[in-house]
Motif scaffolding. Structure first.
Motif, short mmCIF file in Angstrom:
data_model
loop_
_atom_site.label_atom_id
_atom_site.label_comp_id
_atom_site.label_asym_id
_atom_site.label_seq_id
_atom_site.Cartn_x
_atom_site.Cartn_y
_atom_site.Cartn_z
N LYS A 77 -12.40 10.92 -2.66
CA LYS A 77 -12.75 9.55 -2.95
C LYS A 77 -13.74 9.39 -4.25
CE LYS A 77 -11.96 7.56 1.60
NZ LYS A 77 -12.39 6.71 2.74
N THR B 295 -10.47 3.26 -0.52
CA THR B 295 -11.04 2.06 0.65
C THR B 295 -11.84 2.81 1.65
OG1 THR B 295 -9.02 2.23 1.68
CG2 THR B 295 -9.35 0.75 0.04
N HIS B 296 -12.43 2.02 2.51
CA HIS B 296 -13.34 2.66 3.61
C HIS B 296 -12.31 3.31 4.56
CE1 HIS B 296 -16.76 -0.18 2.53
NE2 HIS B 296 -16.60 0.53 1.68
N ALA C 259 -10.15 -1.90 2.96
CA ALA C 259 -9.00 -1.99 2.61
C ALA C 259 -8.54 -3.70 2.74
CB ALA C 259 -7.95 -1.38 3.30
N PHE D 51 -6.03 2.15 -3.12
CA PHE D 51 -6.24 2.21 -1.60
C PHE D 51 -6.87 3.55 -1.11
CE2 PHE D 51 -3.18 -1.33 -1.80
CZ PHE D 51 -4.05 -2.31 -1.04
N SER E 193 -9.26 4.59 4.47
CA SER E 193 -8.51 5.60 3.76
C SER E 193 -8.74 6.83 4.54
CB SER E 193 -8.50 5.89 2.20
OG SER E 193 -8.07 7.08 1.86
N GLN F 179 0.82 -1.00 0.15
CA GLN F 179 0.23 0.06 0.04
C GLN F 179 0.79 1.35 -0.13
OE1 GLN F 179 -0.98 1.19 3.88
NE2 GLN F 179 -0.85 3.20 2.79
N LEU G 127 -10.20 -5.50 -0.46
CA LEU G 127 -9.24 -5.22 -1.39
C LEU G 127 -8.16 -5.96 -1.71
CD1 LEU G 127 -9.18 -3.46 -4.15
CD2 LEU G 127 -8.10 -1.75 -2.69
N GLU H 43 -14.60 0.98 -4.26
CA GLU H 43 -15.01 1.39 -2.58
C GLU H 43 -15.38 0.15 -1.80
OE1 GLU H 43 -18.02 4.46 -2.61
OE2 GLU H 43 -16.94 5.54 -4.14
N LEU H 44 -14.11 -0.63 -1.52
CA LEU H 44 -14.31 -1.85 -0.50
C LEU H 44 -13.41 -1.34 0.81
CD1 LEU H 44 -13.20 -4.11 -3.25
CD2 LEU H 44 -15.64 -3.88 -2.43
#
Length: 357
Positions: free
Chosen positions: A253, A243-244, A333, A240, A246, A15, A336, A330-331
């Motif tokens: 986003k 992601t939720h 992390a 990343f 982040s 990441q 993902l 949009e998952l």
């Protein structure tokens, strides 16, 4: 990559450290727990701020992680050019009811103080951006058991990373979002960056240290591609960012897949150094006139960017993103990482069976 380093993270997924509040401990921890290598971004933080995030991350995971540090920048900015740009931004300051920042707010990003913390409280991996550290710096980190990486955007820069004694080089292709990790900021070279696959091939022939590939990677099939090209792992940032966990602003986003933002561009508009972001009003209006002056322009525009975010105006924000931004998912992390690992496995099986990626 040396087995000692790859043993730290089971999956060849790193990441990317994204400064400015994106790479928060929760994001890095989720990536680490899923089998990748999570990173904290020390850029734009104080040494104590970095230390507090390291402590928080360690409370969230027992797995190895990394910390990214910005190299100090030489003084080459033309003060007159910075003043001219500040006058140009006066209208932005009025619009957002904000004061321009002080361009002379510091050049070294607390580099030495951060090294003290990292030597006294060793972390598994430290990476460097905007240049290669000295052999002395690398040696001091090696003595406390830290693996060292540094970004390079050309074969010559990769050679400098190898000469410094680093354990690996992060090959950053021109597709990458955010700041290009060039070791020297040469305006005449703007727009001449090397694409990732070509860069991997050139760096493989230039150095013998392992390569982490970075730039526009959003899918497991792409990870398989860079591994097949000679990289030992892939570093993903924009993937990343959405992601939720982040820490990116919600507007940032959303912009990744918003049809309003159709492309990215390298610009100096927000920081004075080439960085890839989504093309918005601020970038279009000010990018052509921004001088080569980092971190002066970064400090100058910082209050404007914060004010734009507070006002909910994505057109005035620095929307850093790589060329693959429309493929963002949009998952959570950790999920993902699992999806990427599954895609990577499928791509490798296809290659083994004679299929295409």
């Amino acid at each position: 990559m040396s087995s000692a380093l790859t043993d730290l993270f089971p999956l060849p997924i790193v990441q990317a450290p994204m400064a400015g509040g994106v790479s928060v401990p929760q994001l890095a921890a989720a990536v680490c727990e899923a089998g990748g290598l999570g990173f904290l971004a020390a850029g734009y933080k104080t040494a104590d701020g970095m230390y507090q995030e390291i402590k928080q991350l360690r409370s969230l995971t027992n797995r190895p992680f990394g910390v990214n540090v910005f190299m100090p920048q030489p003084e080459y900015a033309d003060p007159a050019a910075v003043d001219v740009y500040a006058h140009q931004l006066a209208g932005e300051a009025t619009w957002y009811e904000a004061e321009l920042g002080d361009p002379d707010s510091g050049r070294d990003d607390g580099f030495e103080a951060k090294l003290v913390v990292l030597r006294d409280n060793p972390v598994p991996v430290v990476s460097f951006h905007f240049g290669a550290p000295s052999r002395e710096v690398v040696d001091t980190l090696h003595r406390v058991g830290t693996f060292v990486l540094a970004a390079a955007t050309t074969p010559d820069e990769a050679r400098a990373v190898e000469r410094a004694g680093a354990d690996g080089v992060i090959a950053q292709g021109v597709e990458a979002g955010g700041h290009q990790g060039t070791h020297r900021d040469i305006p005449e070279l703007d727009g001449t960056g090397i694409g990732l696959l070509s860069l991997i091939a050139q760096i493989r022939e230039a150095v013998s240290i392992p390569i982490v590939a970075a730039g526009g990677i959003m899918r497991g099939g792409q990870i398989a591609g860079v591994l097949a090209a000679g990289a030992s792992a892939a570093q993903l940032g924009t993937a990343f960012l959405a992601t939720h966990e982040s820490g990116a602003n919600a507007l940032h986003k959303q912009a990744l897949t918003n049809p309003l933002f159709v492309r990215t561009e390298l610009t100096r508009a927000f920081s004075g150094r080439p960085a890839r972001g989504l093309v918005n009003r601020f970038l279009r209006e000010h990018g052509p006139y921004a001088p080569a002056a980092y971190p002066e322009i970064h400090h100058l525009t910082s209050p404007l960017r914060k004010a734009a975010a507070k006002a909910g105006d994505a057109q005035g924000m620095a929307l850093w993103a790589g060329q693959g931004h429309r493929m963002a998912r949009e998952l959570p992390a950790g999920q993902l990482v699992e999806v990427l690992a599954g895609e990577l496995a499928a791509a490798r099986a296809s290659l083994a069976g004679g299929g295409a990626l």
